[in-house]
Design a protein around this motif. Structure first.
Motif, PDB file in Angstrom:
ATOM      1  N   SER A  85       0.887  -1.429   0.005  1.00  0.00           N
ATOM      2  CA  SER A  85       0.132  -0.066   0.115  1.00  0.00           C
ATOM      3  C   SER A  85       0.637   1.318  -0.019  1.00  0.00           C
ATOM      4  N   ARG A  88       2.303   1.641  -3.527  1.00  0.00           N
ATOM      5  CA  ARG A  88       0.997   2.230  -4.371  1.00  0.00           C
ATOM      6  C   ARG A  88       0.734   3.607  -4.075  1.00  0.00           C
ATOM      7  N   GLN A  92       1.289   6.649  -6.878  1.00  0.00           N
ATOM      8  CA  GLN A  92       0.241   7.810  -7.087  1.00  0.00           C
ATOM      9  C   GLN A  92       0.255   9.111  -6.789  1.00  0.00           C
TER      10      GLN A  92
END
Length: 106
Positions: A85, A88, A92
């Protein structure tokens, strides 16, 4: 273009005998391609700013290079030390920052 040699752990690539941190292999294809494209644009902008002797444009372009390199996992906290996470979120956030970089009032 041939794939560069990787260290056994996959964390680094070897180019001309020098070790460089590898791009995070977990970044999906499309975001990774966008980040590489934004990185190359920023690098070209660094060169243009240097040729024009425009310190402000150079600073801006180098900032975008940094954002892209961090998003790709090549700088900052090593991607192999991050959770899925966190990884990511890193790429992002990088895309969001680069997409909005330089836009007034954002």
């Amino acid at each position: 273009m041939a794939e560069p040699e990787h260290t056994p752990d996959g964390h680094f690539v070897i180019i001309n005998g020098r070790r460089w941190r590898a791009t995070d292999p977990e970044i999906p294809t499309e975001p990774a391609a966008r980040l590489r494209s934004l990185l190359m644009t920023a690098r070209r902008d660094v060169g243009a700013a240097l040729r024009a002797q425009d310190a402000e444009a150079e600073r801006d372009a180098r900032g975008r290079v940094q954002l892209a390199k961090v998003a790709l996992g090549e700088r900052g906290t090593p991607w192999w030390e991050q959770t899925a996470s966190q990884r990511r979120q890193r790429w992002q956030d990088g895309l969001d920052a680069l997409d909005h970089h330089g836009r007034p009032n954002e």
